[in-house]
Motif scaffolding. Structure first.
Motif, PDB file in Angstrom:
ATOM      1  N   LYS A 125       0.812  -1.217   0.000  1.00 39.30           N
ATOM      2  CA  LYS A 125       0.000   0.000   0.000  1.00 39.30           C
ATOM      3  C   LYS A 125       0.849   1.273   0.000  1.00 39.30           C
ATOM      4  N   LEU A 126       2.152   1.121   0.115  1.00 36.98           N
ATOM      5  CA  LEU A 126       3.044   2.265   0.288  1.00 36.98           C
ATOM      6  C   LEU A 126       3.040   3.201  -0.917  1.00 36.98           C
ATOM      7  N   SER A 127       3.001   2.655  -2.099  1.00 35.11           N
ATOM      8  CA  SER A 127       3.012   3.491  -3.302  1.00 35.11           C
ATOM      9  C   SER A 127       1.776   4.389  -3.352  1.00 35.11           C
ATOM     10  N   MET A 128       0.621   3.824  -3.044  1.00 38.41           N
ATOM     11  CA  MET A 128      -0.609   4.624  -3.028  1.00 38.41           C
ATOM     12  C   MET A 128      -0.557   5.674  -1.921  1.00 38.41           C
ATOM     13  N   ALA A 129      -0.038   5.303  -0.763  1.00 43.19           N
ATOM     14  CA  ALA A 129       0.060   6.241   0.348  1.00 43.19           C
ATOM     15  C   ALA A 129       0.994   7.397   0.003  1.00 43.19           C
ATOM     16  N   ARG A 130       2.119   7.090  -0.627  1.00 41.55           N
ATOM     17  CA  ARG A 130       3.051   8.154  -1.028  1.00 41.55           C
ATOM     18  C   ARG A 130       2.411   9.083  -2.057  1.00 41.55           C
ATOM     19  N   GLY A 131       1.658   8.496  -2.981  1.00 41.43           N
ATOM     20  CA  GLY A 131       0.963   9.317  -3.971  1.00 41.43           C
ATOM     21  C   GLY A 131      -0.047  10.250  -3.320  1.00 41.43           C
ATOM     22  N   ASP A 132      -0.797   9.717  -2.346  1.00 42.69           N
ATOM     23  CA  ASP A 132      -1.762  10.553  -1.617  1.00 42.69           C
ATOM     24  C   ASP A 132      -1.065  11.640  -0.802  1.00 42.69           C
ATOM     25  N   LEU A 133       0.101  11.307  -0.241  1.00 42.43           N
ATOM     26  CA  LEU A 133       0.863  12.293   0.522  1.00 42.43           C
ATOM     27  C   LEU A 133       1.323  13.435  -0.386  1.00 42.43           C
ATOM     28  N   ARG A 134       1.840  13.088  -1.550  1.00 43.88           N
ATOM     29  CA  ARG A 134       2.305  14.119  -2.491  1.00 43.88           C
ATOM     30  C   ARG A 134       1.139  14.984  -2.982  1.00 43.88           C
ATOM     31  N   ALA A 135       0.049  14.340  -3.334  1.00 39.90           N
ATOM     32  CA  ALA A 135      -1.116  15.094  -3.811  1.00 39.90           C
ATOM     33  C   ALA A 135      -1.706  15.966  -2.699  1.00 39.90           C
ATOM     34  N   GLY A 136      -1.787  15.412  -1.503  1.00 38.75           N
ATOM     35  CA  GLY A 136      -2.323  16.167  -0.369  1.00 38.75           C
ATOM     36  C   GLY A 136      -1.455  17.347   0.006  1.00 38.75           C
ATOM     37  N   SER A 137      -0.143  17.162  -0.058  1.00 39.79           N
ATOM     38  CA  SER A 137       0.777  18.261   0.237  1.00 39.79           C
ATOM     39  C   SER A 137       0.613  19.389  -0.778  1.00 39.79           C
ATOM     40  N   ALA A 175      -2.995  21.242   8.842  1.00 38.11           N
ATOM     41  CA  ALA A 175      -3.488  20.558   7.638  1.00 38.11           C
ATOM     42  C   ALA A 175      -2.591  19.369   7.296  1.00 38.11           C
ATOM     43  N   TYR A 176      -1.288  19.527   7.461  1.00 37.55           N
ATOM     44  CA  TYR A 176      -0.350  18.447   7.156  1.00 37.55           C
ATOM     45  C   TYR A 176      -0.501  17.296   8.149  1.00 37.55           C
ATOM     46  N   ARG A 177      -0.687  17.618   9.412  1.00 37.40           N
ATOM     47  CA  ARG A 177      -0.919  16.565  10.415  1.00 37.40           C
ATOM     48  C   ARG A 177      -2.198  15.793  10.106  1.00 37.40           C
ATOM     49  N   ARG A 178      -3.257  16.528   9.718  1.00 34.49           N
ATOM     50  CA  ARG A 178      -4.511  15.854   9.348  1.00 34.49           C
ATOM     51  C   ARG A 178      -4.305  14.951   8.142  1.00 34.49           C
ATOM     52  N   LEU A 179      -3.515  15.408   7.175  1.00 35.62           N
ATOM     53  CA  LEU A 179      -3.216  14.600   5.994  1.00 35.62           C
ATOM     54  C   LEU A 179      -2.509  13.310   6.391  1.00 35.62           C
ATOM     55  N   LEU A 180      -1.480  13.415   7.230  1.00 36.90           N
ATOM     56  CA  LEU A 180      -0.752  12.214   7.661  1.00 36.90           C
ATOM     57  C   LEU A 180      -1.646  11.267   8.463  1.00 36.90           C
ATOM     58  N   ALA A 181      -2.469  11.818   9.335  1.00 41.86           N
ATOM     59  CA  ALA A 181      -3.381  10.983  10.123  1.00 41.86           C
ATOM     60  C   ALA A 181      -4.369  10.272   9.209  1.00 41.86           C
ATOM     61  N   ASP A 182      -4.869  10.973   8.194  1.00 38.39           N
ATOM     62  CA  ASP A 182      -5.797  10.369   7.237  1.00 38.39           C
ATOM     63  C   ASP A 182      -5.116   9.252   6.446  1.00 38.39           C
ATOM     64  N   ILE A 183      -3.881   9.472   6.044  1.00 37.01           N
ATOM     65  CA  ILE A 183      -3.132   8.440   5.315  1.00 37.01           C
ATOM     66  C   ILE A 183      -2.907   7.220   6.200  1.00 37.01           C
ATOM     67  N   LEU A 184      -2.563   7.434   7.475  1.00 36.69           N
ATOM     68  CA  LEU A 184      -2.392   6.303   8.404  1.00 36.69           C
ATOM     69  C   LEU A 184      -3.693   5.540   8.593  1.00 36.69           C
TER      70      LEU A 184
END
Length: 163
Positions: A26-38, A150-159
């Motif tokens: 799932k790491l590739s999808m999570a990284r993609g979501d992190l980049r898009a969310g950032s 906003a970044y903390r919320r993004l990371l929490a959502d990804i987790l």
């Protein structure tokens, strides 16, 4: 029942530590979501703040330079300023100066820090190490807090989704 995750992040090493909690498939999808969310955070929070800071800075060229701000996809919130030609009337913003520096780079740096040569001041502001509008805006308590939250919320959502 909603699950709340508290995430505290200081530096890219902490982001890497958060990503280590995610399964490899799932790491590739999570990284993609992190980049898009950032990128979204930069577009919604940081760029409008930079434009407002430029307008309030008193540097005549700063609003035109702030209009060149672009959000980039990255693991962190990243905004690039001065990479495109600003809309300026009566000024050739293409090409390079005598030292080989791009005019775009010189305009962006000069609008924030003032002139490098005290004899020639195209920016109508004095020289400063702390910046006239970029650093004061990014480091202001309100902007910094909104981007961090906003970044903390993004990371929490990804987790929650991938962890």
């Amino acid at each position: 029942m909603a699950v709340r995750t508290r995430v505290t992040v200081e530096g890219i090493d902490a982001v890497q530590a958060v990503l280590r909690h995610i399964e490899k498939d799932k790491l590739s999808m999570a990284r993609g979501d992190l980049r898009a969310g950032s990128q979204v955070i930069a577009q919604r929070e940081l760029i409008p703040a930079l434009k407002a800071g430029a307008a309030a800075s008193g540097v005549p060229i700063a609003p035109a330079i702030a209009d060149t701000a672009r959000a980039r996809k990255d693991r962190i919130v990243f905004v690039q300023v001065g990479a495109t030609n600003p809309r300026l009337s009566g000024f050739a913003s293409r090409g390079r100066d005598s030292r080989g520096h791009s005019w775009k780079t010189a305009l962006a740096l000069g609008s924030n820090y003032g002139p490098t040569d005290p004899d020639v001041n195209h920016y109508a502001v004095g020289r400063t190490r702390s910046g006239h509008w970029v650093q004061p805006t990014v480091n202001s308590a309100g902007t910094h807090r909104r981007v961090q939250d906003a970044y903390r919320r993004l990371l929490a959502d990804i987790l929650r989704r991938y962890g």
